[in-house]
Scaffold this motif. Structure first.
Motif, PDB file in Angstrom:
ATOM      1  N   CYS A 188       0.902  -1.153  -0.120  1.00 25.24           N
ATOM      2  CA  CYS A 188       0.018   0.000  -0.008  1.00 25.24           C
ATOM      3  C   CYS A 188       0.876   1.107   0.033  1.00 25.24           C
ATOM      4  N   CYS A 189       0.550   2.292  -0.932  1.00 24.41           N
ATOM      5  CA  CYS A 189       1.088   3.616  -0.694  1.00 24.41           C
ATOM      6  C   CYS A 189       0.036   4.664  -1.316  1.00 24.41           C
ATOM      7  N   GLY A 190       0.232   5.758  -0.435  1.00 23.10           N
ATOM      8  CA  GLY A 190      -0.858   6.771  -0.581  1.00 23.10           C
ATOM      9  C   GLY A 190      -0.826   7.778   0.583  1.00 23.10           C
ATOM     10  N   PRO A 191      -1.909   8.587   0.715  1.00 26.68           N
ATOM     11  CA  PRO A 191      -1.998   9.616   1.834  1.00 26.68           C
ATOM     12  C   PRO A 191      -2.109   8.829   3.008  1.00 26.68           C
ATOM     13  N   GLU A 192      -1.766   9.408   4.133  1.00 30.72           N
ATOM     14  CA  GLU A 192      -1.850   8.974   5.415  1.00 30.72           C
ATOM     15  C   GLU A 192      -3.119   8.206   5.923  1.00 30.72           C
ATOM     16  N   PRO A 193      -4.272   8.764   5.533  1.00 29.95           N
ATOM     17  CA  PRO A 193      -5.442   8.200   6.101  1.00 29.95           C
ATOM     18  C   PRO A 193      -5.650   6.690   5.324  1.00 29.95           C
ATOM     19  N   LEU A 194      -5.349   6.625   4.332  1.00 29.42           N
ATOM     20  CA  LEU A 194      -5.539   5.278   3.570  1.00 29.42           C
ATOM     21  C   LEU A 194      -4.411   4.113   4.088  1.00 29.42           C
ATOM     22  N   THR A 209       2.634  -9.479   6.613  1.00 23.32           N
ATOM     23  CA  THR A 209       1.820  -9.385   5.373  1.00 23.32           C
ATOM     24  C   THR A 209       1.688  -8.002   4.766  1.00 23.32           C
ATOM     25  N   LEU A 210       1.656  -6.962   5.652  1.00 24.00           N
ATOM     26  CA  LEU A 210       1.701  -5.456   4.992  1.00 24.00           C
ATOM     27  C   LEU A 210       2.953  -4.823   4.920  1.00 24.00           C
ATOM     28  N   HIS A 211       2.899  -3.991   3.749  1.00 29.46           N
ATOM     29  CA  HIS A 211       4.189  -3.346   3.528  1.00 29.46           C
ATOM     30  C   HIS A 211       3.520  -2.106   2.958  1.00 29.46           C
ATOM     31  N   VAL A 212       4.005  -0.989   3.285  1.00 29.26           N
ATOM     32  CA  VAL A 212       3.513   0.440   3.165  1.00 29.26           C
ATOM     33  C   VAL A 212       4.826   1.127   2.911  1.00 29.26           C
ATOM     34  N   GLU A 213       4.647   2.297   2.170  1.00 29.03           N
ATOM     35  CA  GLU A 213       5.389   3.300   1.960  1.00 29.03           C
ATOM     36  C   GLU A 213       4.600   4.700   2.278  1.00 29.03           C
ATOM     37  N   ARG A 214       5.336   5.524   2.903  1.00 33.12           N
ATOM     38  CA  ARG A 214       4.684   7.059   3.378  1.00 33.12           C
ATOM     39  C   ARG A 214       5.336   7.902   2.747  1.00 33.12           C
ATOM     40  N   PHE A 215       4.320   9.026   2.363  1.00 33.94           N
ATOM     41  CA  PHE A 215       5.117  10.087   2.082  1.00 33.94           C
ATOM     42  C   PHE A 215       5.719  11.171   2.967  1.00 33.94           C
ATOM     43  N   SER A 216       5.410  11.125   4.401  1.00 34.30           N
ATOM     44  CA  SER A 216       5.969  11.795   5.342  1.00 34.30           C
ATOM     45  C   SER A 216       6.064  10.883   6.765  1.00 34.30           C
ATOM     46  N   ALA A 217       6.752  11.331   7.580  1.00 35.57           N
ATOM     47  CA  ALA A 217       6.936  10.774   8.855  1.00 35.57           C
ATOM     48  C   ALA A 217       5.654  10.824   9.608  1.00 35.57           C
ATOM     49  N   LEU A 218       5.590   9.723  10.424  1.00 34.57           N
ATOM     50  CA  LEU A 218       4.431   9.826  11.462  1.00 34.57           C
ATOM     51  C   LEU A 218       4.952  10.879  12.845  1.00 34.57           C
ATOM     52  N   HIS A 281      13.890   4.199  17.141  1.00 34.08           N
ATOM     53  CA  HIS A 281      13.410   4.087  15.905  1.00 34.08           C
ATOM     54  C   HIS A 281      12.335   5.334  15.691  1.00 34.08           C
ATOM     55  N   ARG A 282      12.524   6.131  14.884  1.00 33.47           N
ATOM     56  CA  ARG A 282      11.500   7.134  14.510  1.00 33.47           C
ATOM     57  C   ARG A 282      11.138   7.323  12.674  1.00 33.47           C
ATOM     58  N   ASP A 283      11.796   6.207  12.305  1.00 31.79           N
ATOM     59  CA  ASP A 283      11.835   6.560  10.770  1.00 31.79           C
ATOM     60  C   ASP A 283      10.360   5.917  10.256  1.00 31.79           C
ATOM     61  N   ALA A 284       9.973   6.066   9.040  1.00 32.29           N
ATOM     62  CA  ALA A 284       8.555   5.284   8.512  1.00 32.29           C
ATOM     63  C   ALA A 284       9.202   4.312   7.584  1.00 32.29           C
ATOM     64  N   LEU A 285      10.304   3.732   7.689  1.00 28.19           N
ATOM     65  CA  LEU A 285      10.701   2.867   6.695  1.00 28.19           C
ATOM     66  C   LEU A 285      10.993   1.300   7.136  1.00 28.19           C
ATOM     67  N   LEU A 286      11.718   1.124   8.479  1.00 25.27           N
ATOM     68  CA  LEU A 286      11.816  -0.203   8.738  1.00 25.27           C
ATOM     69  C   LEU A 286      10.607  -0.917   9.165  1.00 25.27           C
ATOM     70  N   SER A 287      10.653  -2.204   9.016  1.00 23.18           N
ATOM     71  CA  SER A 287       9.579  -3.085   9.551  1.00 23.18           C
ATOM     72  C   SER A 287       9.850  -3.200  11.048  1.00 23.18           C
ATOM     73  N   ASP A 288       8.962  -3.862  11.609  1.00 20.65           N
ATOM     74  CA  ASP A 288       9.024  -4.374  13.088  1.00 20.65           C
ATOM     75  C   ASP A 288      10.210  -5.106  13.476  1.00 20.65           C
ATOM     76  N   ALA A 289      10.262  -6.105  12.286  1.00 23.56           N
ATOM     77  CA  ALA A 289      11.372  -7.010  12.490  1.00 23.56           C
ATOM     78  C   ALA A 289      12.654  -6.362  12.305  1.00 23.56           C
ATOM     79  N   GLU A 290      12.933  -5.511  11.255  1.00 24.23           N
ATOM     80  CA  GLU A 290      14.031  -4.701  11.045  1.00 24.23           C
ATOM     81  C   GLU A 290      14.326  -3.927  12.533  1.00 24.23           C
TER      82      GLU A 290
END
Length: 313
Positions: A188-194, A209-218, A281-290
């Motif tokens: 999934c990639c798109g705006p934060e509400p999605l 299961t889920l892989h996301v890419e964000r436009f901005s950090a949380l 960690h404060r990024d929006a990239l790494l998975s929980d496992a990473e």
């Protein structure tokens, strides 16, 4: 400095109006030099004349480097500059590619895209189709005319469901996902509400299961930030990182320049290996496992839980 960190000058060889407010640019290296190969999910940094950078997902076919840029009128100005200035023959300074949104092997794929978030997803759809994989896509946008690649996607048949908001409303996330199935990868990639809606719905799915890419950090609560020591192992420099400064900035004060781009943990440019210490960690990239591996951090935004961090720099 790795190849992905180096800046190279590429030429815009084709510009196409992809949709309302979206242009696609095909890039080529001078004198016909071959560009590095990339895989779906990869992005590049376009370095603007003021030295700032913006990240754009690669798509295209084969080894082509192509990006699509939405004209964000209330953004930071990067997309507006590209729309106004990047014509055929224009030279662009580019860094990358790098990939923190790679397409994993799976029995089946569910792709969910919103708006310009289709750009990494279209590359994945093309690759899944090339493999003969089991996949489906749900893609939402403001209107049919604003949805890039809509015509190409419609030609792929009933595995694609386009959801223009002005005629169909918002994506029905429960319907898009269906019942949880092991062996499925959801992208999934798109705006934060999605993204937040898909993340909530995928809580019932198998882990990973889920892989996301964000436009901005949380958003992050910084009210309890404290100081800690950072050690650059290979250069022998030790410094204190105060609550109001990043590891990146403190190291720069001591002559250690780590490449950076977004400054908020979205692009991965500043990823740095950690040898000792516990990372917050404060990024929006790494998975929980990473994150649990505690081996890398984005030094532009992440901090230390421990009193000391030792970095491989």
């Amino acid at each position: 400095m790795t190849a992905a960190e180096q800046i190279q000058e590429l030429e815009v060889v084709r510009r196409v109006d992809e949709a309302e407010g979206v242009v696609s640019l095909q890039l080529a290296a001078p004198a016909g030099r071959t560009l590095p190969a990339w895989e779906p999910g990869a992005h590049i940094d376009v370095v603007l004349p003021d030295g700032s950078a913006r990240q754009y997902s690669l798509h295209g076919t084969g080894a082509e480097w192509e990006i699509s840029v939405l004209d964000v009128r209330d953004g930071r100005g990067g997309s507006r500059w590209i729309h106004a200035n990047a014509q055929e023959g224009t030279a662009l300074r580019v860094r990358g590619p790098r990939n923190h949104f790679a397409l994993v092997q799976a029995e089946r794929y569910i792709f969910i895209a919103g708006g310009i978030g289709i750009t990494p997803i279209i590359a994945m759809v093309r690759e899944a189709e090339r493999r003969g994989a089991d996949w489906r896509l749900v893609y939402g946008g403001r209107s049919r005319s604003s949805m890039a690649f809509a015509k190409e996607l419609e030609e792929l048949g009933d595995r694609v469901h386009l959801v223009p908001q002005d005629t169909e409303g918002l994506i029905d996330i429960a319907e898009a996902l269906g019942a949880p199935q092991a062996g499925t990868a959801v992208y999934c990639c798109g705006p934060e509400p999605l993204l937040e809606s898909v993340e909530a719905a995928c809580q019932a799915w198998p882990a990973g299961t889920l892989h996301v890419e964000r436009f901005s950090a949380l958003p992050v609560d910084t009210s309890h930030d404290g100081s800690f020591e950072v050690v650059a192992q290979r250069t022998g420099i030790s410094a204190v990182v105060p609550p109001d400064r990043s590891v990146l900035d403190v190291l720069a004060d001591h002559g250690i320049d780590i490449p950076t781009s977004c400054g908020e943990g979205v692009c991965g440019t500043c990823e740095t290996r950690v040898l000792e210490g516990e990372i917050e960690h404060r990024d929006a990239l790494l998975s929980d496992a990473e994150r649990a591996e505690n081996t890398v951090m984005m030094v532009c935004c992440s901090r230390a839980r421990s009193a000391r961090l030792v970095l491989d720099i």
